[in-house]
Design an enzyme around this catalytic site. Structure first.
Site, PDB file in Angstrom:
ATOM      1  N   SER A  90       0.954  -1.017   0.374  1.00  0.00           N
ATOM      2  CA  SER A  90      -0.276   0.046  -0.083  1.00  0.00           C
ATOM      3  C   SER A  90       0.454   1.765   0.232  1.00  0.00           C
ATOM      4  O   SER A  90       0.265   2.147   0.853  1.00  0.00           O
ATOM      5  CB  SER A  90      -0.782  -0.041   1.155  1.00  0.00           C
ATOM      6  OG  SER A  90      -0.424   0.139   2.573  1.00  0.00           O
ATOM      7  N   THR A 192      -1.697   3.545   4.297  1.00  0.00           N
ATOM      8  CA  THR A 192      -0.386   4.622   4.156  1.00  0.00           C
ATOM      9  C   THR A 192       0.335   4.546   5.388  1.00  0.00           C
ATOM     10  O   THR A 192      -0.001   4.470   6.698  1.00  0.00           O
ATOM     11  CB  THR A 192      -1.139   5.795   4.660  1.00  0.00           C
ATOM     12  OG1 THR A 192      -1.931   6.124   2.956  1.00  0.00           O
ATOM     13  CG2 THR A 192      -0.393   6.894   4.473  1.00  0.00           C
ATOM     14  N   THR A 210       2.237   7.459   0.085  1.00  0.00           N
ATOM     15  CA  THR A 210       0.647   6.093  -0.156  1.00  0.00           C
ATOM     16  C   THR A 210       1.250   5.711  -1.149  1.00  0.00           C
ATOM     17  O   THR A 210       1.135   6.455  -2.179  1.00  0.00           O
ATOM     18  CB  THR A 210      -0.566   5.838   0.778  1.00  0.00           C
ATOM     19  OG1 THR A 210      -1.030   5.251   0.542  1.00  0.00           O
ATOM     20  CG2 THR A 210      -1.292   7.389   0.090  1.00  0.00           C
ATOM     21  N   ARG A 220      -7.879   9.326  -9.011  1.00  0.00           N
ATOM     22  CA  ARG A 220      -7.685   9.525  -8.192  1.00  0.00           C
ATOM     23  C   ARG A 220      -6.816  10.077  -7.440  1.00  0.00           C
ATOM     24  O   ARG A 220      -5.745   9.579  -7.442  1.00  0.00           O
ATOM     25  CB  ARG A 220      -9.300   8.566  -7.288  1.00  0.00           C
ATOM     26  CG  ARG A 220      -9.174   8.901  -5.824  1.00  0.00           C
ATOM     27  CD  ARG A 220      -7.695   8.046  -4.714  1.00  0.00           C
ATOM     28  NE  ARG A 220      -8.797   8.398  -3.865  1.00  0.00           N
ATOM     29  CZ  ARG A 220      -8.022   7.896  -2.551  1.00  0.00           C
ATOM     30  NH1 ARG A 220      -6.833   7.638  -2.588  1.00  0.00           N
ATOM     31  NH2 ARG A 220      -8.583   7.795  -0.850  1.00  0.00           N
ATOM     32  N   GLY A 222      -5.361  11.459  -3.271  1.00  0.00           N
ATOM     33  CA  GLY A 222      -6.343  11.361  -1.639  1.00  0.00           C
ATOM     34  C   GLY A 222      -5.922  12.079  -0.648  1.00  0.00           C
ATOM     35  O   GLY A 222      -5.162  12.848  -1.001  1.00  0.00           O
ATOM     36  N   THR A 243      -4.490   7.908   8.099  1.00  0.00           N
ATOM     37  CA  THR A 243      -4.542   7.248   7.580  1.00  0.00           C
ATOM     38  C   THR A 243      -5.776   6.366   7.922  1.00  0.00           C
ATOM     39  O   THR A 243      -6.352   6.624   8.801  1.00  0.00           O
ATOM     40  CB  THR A 243      -3.643   5.492   7.541  1.00  0.00           C
ATOM     41  OG1 THR A 243      -3.567   5.092   7.026  1.00  0.00           O
ATOM     42  CG2 THR A 243      -4.050   5.515   9.221  1.00  0.00           C
ATOM     43  N   GLY A 244      -6.160   5.522   6.404  1.00  0.00           N
ATOM     44  CA  GLY A 244      -7.206   5.207   6.326  1.00  0.00           C
ATOM     45  C   GLY A 244      -8.085   6.123   5.030  1.00  0.00           C
ATOM     46  O   GLY A 244      -7.789   6.875   4.023  1.00  0.00           O
ATOM     47  N   GLY A 246      -9.540   8.237   2.789  1.00  0.00           N
ATOM     48  CA  GLY A 246      -8.830   9.351   2.234  1.00  0.00           C
ATOM     49  C   GLY A 246      -9.746  10.602   1.885  1.00  0.00           C
ATOM     50  O   GLY A 246      -9.623  11.837   2.611  1.00  0.00           O
TER      51      GLY A 246
HETATM   52  N1  ASP Z   1      -5.010   7.175   2.686  1.00  0.00           N
HETATM   53  C1  ASP Z   1      -5.311   6.942   1.903  1.00  0.00           C
HETATM   54  C2  ASP Z   1      -6.151   6.784   0.538  1.00  0.00           C
HETATM   55  O1  ASP Z   1      -7.018   7.262   1.191  1.00  0.00           O
HETATM   56  C3  ASP Z   1      -5.604   5.076   2.184  1.00  0.00           C
HETATM   57  C4  ASP Z   1      -5.107   4.642   3.512  1.00  0.00           C
HETATM   58  O2  ASP Z   1      -3.879   5.317   4.289  1.00  0.00           O
HETATM   59  O3  ASP Z   1      -5.734   3.780   3.937  1.00  0.00           O
HETATM   60  O4  ASP Z   1      -5.624   7.259  -0.309  1.00  0.00           O
END
Ligand code: ASP
Length: 337
Positions: A90, A192, A210, A220, A222, A243-244, A246
Site C-alpha cells: 500500500s 499509508t 501511500t 484519484r 487521496g 491513515t484510512g 482519505g
Molecule cells: N489515506 C489513504 C488514501 O485514502 C489510504 C490509507 O491510508 O489507508 O489514499
C-alpha cells in the site's frame, strides 16, 4: 524624566510592564527561570508512525534522531523504508494499482518552519517522498501532480521504474475477474505510512506517503498528498497524521483539525478522539471504513485513535521502542491486522 521612570528604565523593564511593578518584576524573574529551565532540560526525541510496517521505518528514523539530526531528515528517510519495500502493498514500490493497473502515488512532507511539499498521482518514481521534499525546498510551489511531477523528478535525476510488482499484478488480475470495475473503499484495500517526529533541538516535522486505495479510479488523489488532511505540522503546537479512507479525512481536514484542537489545549489523545468523532458524526456509514489518527505535541506527548479496532502504530523515544494498538470507537472486529 520622573524619578520613577528613571528607576524603571534602570531595571530594564518595558513601560507596559509597570502597572504593578512588584508583581511584574516577579513575573519577569519567573519567566527567565522558566526559559533557563527550558534551555537546560534536554529534549527527548520521539518518532511515531502508522501500521506494522512503520516499525522498521521508525528504526531508520531513530538513527537520525538519536544522532542529534533533524526531524525532517528522520521522517524523510524513515518513510522510504516501506516505500522501497516490494512486500508493502500500500506504499510506493509494490503498491496495489488503480482499477486500470497503474500504480499512482501520493506523498507530502512538512517541516518545522511550516514549509510544505507534496506530489500527487505520481507514477514510476519509487520514493515520492524525496520528490515532495524537493518540491518544498527547490521550487516556489507546494504541490506538483501527475506528469508534471514525474517530469520534475526526472529533471532532478530520478529514474522512471515499473512499480507494479508481479505480486501486485496478480492480485489486480484476480480482482478484475469479479470486481465489476467498481472502486470500493473497505478496510482491506489501503494503508499509508504517516510519520511525525520531534528532534533533540525541539523541532517537529512529518511525512506521509501511500499508493492510496487499491482499485481506485484512475486519477484519484487521496488525503496523503493534501497538507492539512493527512499531515499537518505547527512547530509551536504539535503535528498530526492520518491513515484510512482519505475522502473522509479530506472532508474534515483531519490533521489540521487535530493540531488546532491541541492549540486550544487538548492533549494529543483527546484531539485524535475528537477528530474521529467528527468523522463519525458526518458519515452515517462510518461503520464500514477505517480512519486512524496519530498526534504528537511539542512536549513529546503522543495520541492515537481510530474508528475501527486494529489500528497499530509505533512509538520510539529514549525509553521505549514499541508497537501498540490504538484505542478505537467501534468494538466490532472488522479486520485483524
Ligand atoms: N489515506 C489513504 C488514501 O485514502 C489510504 C490509507 O491510508 O489507508 O489514499
Amino acid at each position: 524624566m520622573s524619578s520613577r521612570r528613571k528607576f524603571i528604565k534602570k531595571l530594564g523593564i518595558t513601560l507596559p510592564a509597570i502597572t504593578l511593578l512588584g508583581v511584574q518584576a516577579y513575573e519577569v524573574k519567573g519567566a527567565s527561570i522558566l526559559a533557563e529551565k527550558k534551555k537546560t532540560t534536554p529534549i527527548k526525541p520521539v518518532v511515531i508512525s502508522t501500521w506494522k510496517f512503520g516499525f522498521s521505518a521508525n528504526e531508520k528514523a531513530w538513527e537520525t534522531l538519536e544522532a542529534g539530526g533533524k526531524a525532517l531528515d528522520a521522517v524523510e528517510s524513515g518513510v522510504q523504508v516501506p516505500e522501497s519495500d516490494p512486500n508493502v502493498s500500500s506504499v510506493g514500490f509494490g503498491g496495489l494499482p488503480d482499477r486500470d493497473g497503474n500504480v499512482t502515488l501520493d506523498s507530502c512532507i512538512m517541516d518545522e518552519t511550516g514549509n510544505a511539499g507534496s506530489v500527487a498521482f505520481l507514477q514510476g518514481i519509487k520514493n515520492p517522498i524525496r520528490v515532495a521534499r524537493m518540491v518544498m525546498e527547490k521550487t516556489p510551489h507546494v504541490m506538483l501532480v501527475g506528469k508534471g511531477a514525474q517530469d520534475y523528478a526526472v529533471a532532478e535525476g530520478f529514474e522512471i521504474e515499473d512499480l507494479l510488482t508481479d505480486k501486485a499484478r496478480t492480485r489486480w488480475e484476480e480482482w478484475k475477474t469479479d470486481a465489476n470495475y467498481k472502486p470500493e473503499i473497505n478496510v482491506e484495500d489501503h494503508d499509508t505510512i504517516g510519520m511525525i517526529a520531534l528532534d533533540k533541538h525541539g523541532n517537529l516535522s512529518g511525512a506521509c506517503t501511500t499508493s492510496g486505495l487499491a482499485w481506485k479510479m484512475h486519477g484519484r488523489v487521496g488525503d496523503s498528498a493534501i497538507i492539512g488532511a493527512a499531515l499537518f505540522v505547527d512547530n509551536e503546537i504539535g503535528a498530526a497524521t492520518a491513515t484510512g479512507k482519505g475522502e473522509a479525512v479530506m472532508k474534515t481536514v483531519g490533521a489540521f483539525l487535530i493540531v488546532e484542537l491541541m492549540r486550544q489545549g487538548k492533549s494529543p489523545q483527546e484531539a485524535c478522539e475528537l477528530a474521529v468523532q467528527r468523522i463519525i458524526e458526518k458519515n452515517p456509514d462510518s461503520k464500514n471504513f477505517q480512519v486512524g489518527y496519530l498526534a504528537l505535541n511539542k512536549e513529546g506527548q503522543t495520541g492515537a485513535y481510530s474508528i475501527q479496532k486494529g489500528f497499530t502504530y509505533n512509538v520510539f523515544d529514549p525509553n521505549k521502542k514499541e508497537q501498540m494498538q490504538a484505542d478505537h470507537y467501534y468494538e466490532t472486529d472488522v479486520r485483524s491486522y
